[in-house]
Write a protein that holds these residues in place. Sequence first.
Motif, mmCIF file in Angstrom:
data_model
loop_
_atom_site.group_PDB
_atom_site.id
_atom_site.type_symbol
_atom_site.label_atom_id
_atom_site.label_comp_id
_atom_site.label_asym_id
_atom_site.label_seq_id
_atom_site.Cartn_x
_atom_site.Cartn_y
_atom_site.Cartn_z
ATOM 1 N N LEU A 217 -29.210 3.820 15.378
ATOM 2 C CA LEU A 217 -30.356 4.732 15.332
ATOM 3 C C LEU A 217 -30.484 5.290 13.915
ATOM 4 N N VAL A 218 -31.649 5.050 13.302
ATOM 5 C CA VAL A 218 -31.900 5.511 11.932
ATOM 6 C C VAL A 218 -33.098 6.461 11.978
ATOM 7 N N GLN A 219 -32.937 7.656 11.437
ATOM 8 C CA GLN A 219 -34.014 8.649 11.418
ATOM 9 C C GLN A 219 -34.081 9.321 10.052
ATOM 10 N N LYS A 220 -35.221 9.936 9.798
ATOM 11 C CA LYS A 220 -35.335 10.814 8.642
ATOM 12 C C LYS A 220 -35.224 12.258 9.121
ATOM 13 N N GLY A 221 -34.655 13.106 8.281
ATOM 14 C CA GLY A 221 -34.501 14.513 8.655
ATOM 15 C C GLY A 221 -35.110 15.423 7.625
ATOM 16 N N ASN A 222 -34.410 16.522 7.336
ATOM 17 C CA ASN A 222 -35.015 17.566 6.506
ATOM 18 C C ASN A 222 -35.029 17.256 5.012
ATOM 19 N N VAL A 223 -34.430 16.124 4.587
ATOM 20 C CA VAL A 223 -34.553 15.747 3.173
ATOM 21 C C VAL A 223 -35.432 14.515 2.992
ATOM 22 N N SER A 276 -28.521 -1.135 8.015
ATOM 23 C CA SER A 276 -29.555 -0.487 8.843
ATOM 24 C C SER A 276 -30.517 0.341 8.007
ATOM 25 N N VAL A 277 -29.991 1.065 7.035
ATOM 26 C CA VAL A 277 -30.866 1.850 6.152
ATOM 27 C C VAL A 277 -31.762 0.916 5.345
ATOM 28 N N MET A 278 -31.208 -0.184 4.845
ATOM 29 C CA MET A 278 -32.016 -1.148 4.097
ATOM 30 C C MET A 278 -33.083 -1.787 4.985
ATOM 31 N N LEU A 293 -36.362 4.640 13.797
ATOM 32 C CA LEU A 293 -36.339 3.306 14.405
ATOM 33 C C LEU A 293 -34.893 2.979 14.756
ATOM 34 N N SER A 294 -34.722 1.897 15.501
ATOM 35 C CA SER A 294 -33.362 1.419 15.766
ATOM 36 C C SER A 294 -33.262 -0.028 15.322
ATOM 37 N N VAL A 295 -32.062 -0.408 14.886
ATOM 38 C CA VAL A 295 -31.777 -1.776 14.461
ATOM 39 C C VAL A 295 -30.740 -2.335 15.418
ATOM 40 N N ASP A 296 -31.054 -3.473 16.042
ATOM 41 C CA ASP A 296 -30.142 -4.103 16.997
ATOM 42 C C ASP A 296 -29.416 -5.272 16.345
ATOM 43 N N PHE A 297 -28.100 -5.238 16.444
ATOM 44 C CA PHE A 297 -27.238 -6.281 15.884
ATOM 45 C C PHE A 297 -26.442 -6.944 17.003
ATOM 46 N N LYS A 313 -39.907 2.364 18.394
ATOM 47 C CA LYS A 313 -39.875 3.537 19.271
ATOM 48 C C LYS A 313 -38.607 3.426 20.121
ATOM 49 N N PRO A 314 -37.457 3.821 19.538
ATOM 50 C CA PRO A 314 -36.171 3.587 20.214
ATOM 51 C C PRO A 314 -36.079 4.307 21.550
ATOM 52 N N GLN A 315 -35.453 3.632 22.515
ATOM 53 C CA GLN A 315 -35.172 4.272 23.802
ATOM 54 C C GLN A 315 -34.191 5.418 23.566
ATOM 55 N N LYS A 316 -34.545 6.602 24.021
ATOM 56 C CA LYS A 316 -33.661 7.742 23.787
ATOM 57 C C LYS A 316 -32.817 8.082 25.010
ATOM 58 N N ASN A 317 -33.178 7.501 26.163
ATOM 59 C CA ASN A 317 -32.397 7.829 27.361
ATOM 60 C C ASN A 317 -31.049 7.118 27.386
ATOM 61 N N ILE A 318 -30.851 6.099 26.517
ATOM 62 C CA ILE A 318 -29.554 5.400 26.544
ATOM 63 C C ILE A 318 -28.425 6.282 26.038
ATOM 64 N N TYR A 319 -28.754 7.380 25.338
ATOM 65 C CA TYR A 319 -27.718 8.237 24.765
ATOM 66 C C TYR A 319 -27.233 9.308 25.743
ATOM 67 N N GLU A 320 -27.874 9.399 26.904
ATOM 68 C CA GLU A 320 -27.562 10.480 27.834
ATOM 69 C C GLU A 320 -26.144 10.388 28.381
ATOM 70 N N ASP A 321 -25.608 9.164 28.474
ATOM 71 C CA ASP A 321 -24.277 8.992 29.061
ATOM 72 C C ASP A 321 -23.150 9.060 28.036
ATOM 73 N N LEU A 322 -23.487 9.221 26.762
ATOM 74 C CA LEU A 322 -22.450 9.270 25.724
ATOM 75 C C LEU A 322 -21.780 10.641 25.721
ATOM 76 N N LYS A 323 -20.477 10.645 25.826
ATOM 77 C CA LYS A 323 -19.748 11.916 25.829
ATOM 78 C C LYS A 323 -19.877 12.594 24.470
ATOM 79 N N GLY A 324 -20.197 13.869 24.491
ATOM 80 C CA GLY A 324 -20.233 14.648 23.255
ATOM 81 C C GLY A 324 -21.454 14.414 22.391
ATOM 82 N N PHE A 325 -22.375 13.523 22.851
ATOM 83 C CA PHE A 325 -23.551 13.263 22.016
ATOM 84 C C PHE A 325 -24.562 14.394 22.196
ATOM 85 N N LYS A 326 -25.074 14.887 21.090
ATOM 86 C CA LYS A 326 -26.053 15.979 21.145
ATOM 87 C C LYS A 326 -27.451 15.385 21.298
ATOM 88 N N HIS A 327 -27.875 15.281 22.547
ATOM 89 C CA HIS A 327 -29.155 14.651 22.857
ATOM 90 C C HIS A 327 -30.312 15.359 22.161
#
Length: 344
Positions: A217-223, A276-278, A293-297, A313-327
């Motif tokens: 999962l690659v995103q842009k943030g506050n910078v 992934s960034v490239m 976006l997401s890059v699949d390898f 438009k990456p699926q975001k529900n796949i992260y719900e089962d990850l322990k400790g992941f901040k959805h």
Amino acid sequence: MDKRPLIGIMVTNRNRRKRILDLCQGYQNQNLRLYAFTPADIRWNKRRIIGLSRKNGKWTQRMFPFPLVVYNRCYNKDSMTIQLLEKVIGQNKCFNTINQFNKWDLYNQLHQSSLSQYVPDTFQYNEVNITELLDKNNLLFIKPIYGSKGASVYRIDRTSNDDIHISLHSLAPRVICRKNESIQEKLDVLLGQKNYLVQQGIQMSQLDRQYFDIRVLVQKGNVGQWMVYNITCRVAYERFFNTSMCEHVYDAPEILKRILSPEKATEILQSLNEVSVMAAQEAETLMGSLGELSVDFVLDKQSKLWIIELNGKPQKNIYEDLKGFKHKDLYRRPMQYVYYLSQK
């Protein structure tokens, strides 16, 4: 006068407005005014948009001025609405211009870049001879030029006795083509008139005899810069090759350390981050302004990475089962990027 930046979130239809506003408003840590709208809600001649917003717990639909920034949540392959919006609010003030990617255009973009070594050979279905390709490689995948979640992705596998198995989702063949039959004729009937790609098949590594891919999962943030925020492994059900229909989702480091030496796992993770960034930068060159976006390898049996596809438009529900992941971070980062664009 309210000086908070006014932000528009564009969705496909009005039924989606409340959910996306709830997610974005609940997880933003910037002081933003948000409203959601559809392309049909834009009143170009009045320079106004019919939008839905929530204030003090109450939902209100009313006319809004054009926003400072638009976060496109439509799954679209046409940039016309975005282009028209940017004529009003300014260049590069909308992001996710196109997020339903054309896989053929994207393959060519990556193939002509420094990432070509990571891209399997890919052809347009109507321009190649499948039998000739199978002579070079016993495994092929056929997928729609526009597609997602593994829908209509066929696995073409030539067996040791020269039969050809055509499978969908699972390894069990839907169609068996005997060696005296025409594979091209069977595929033409199966595929119909849609535009498809043919991709060189990769002999994938397995985890306990189950196929898996690696999603970055690659995103842009506050910078405003592309950053990798999560790397997961999606493990398919046993006897299935479609990882979109996955049985488990794990943190990638956990899986890589089970199948690779510690040194090799570290090397692969570093490559995943850099490549992934490239890839995101290349996609943005082709598609216009993007924010996530997401890059699949997949990893082959020699531990080489291959880019299978990119998803706008990456699926975001796949992260719900990850322990400790901040959805919540999945939605917070686009809001941080929205704020960054509003200040430019």
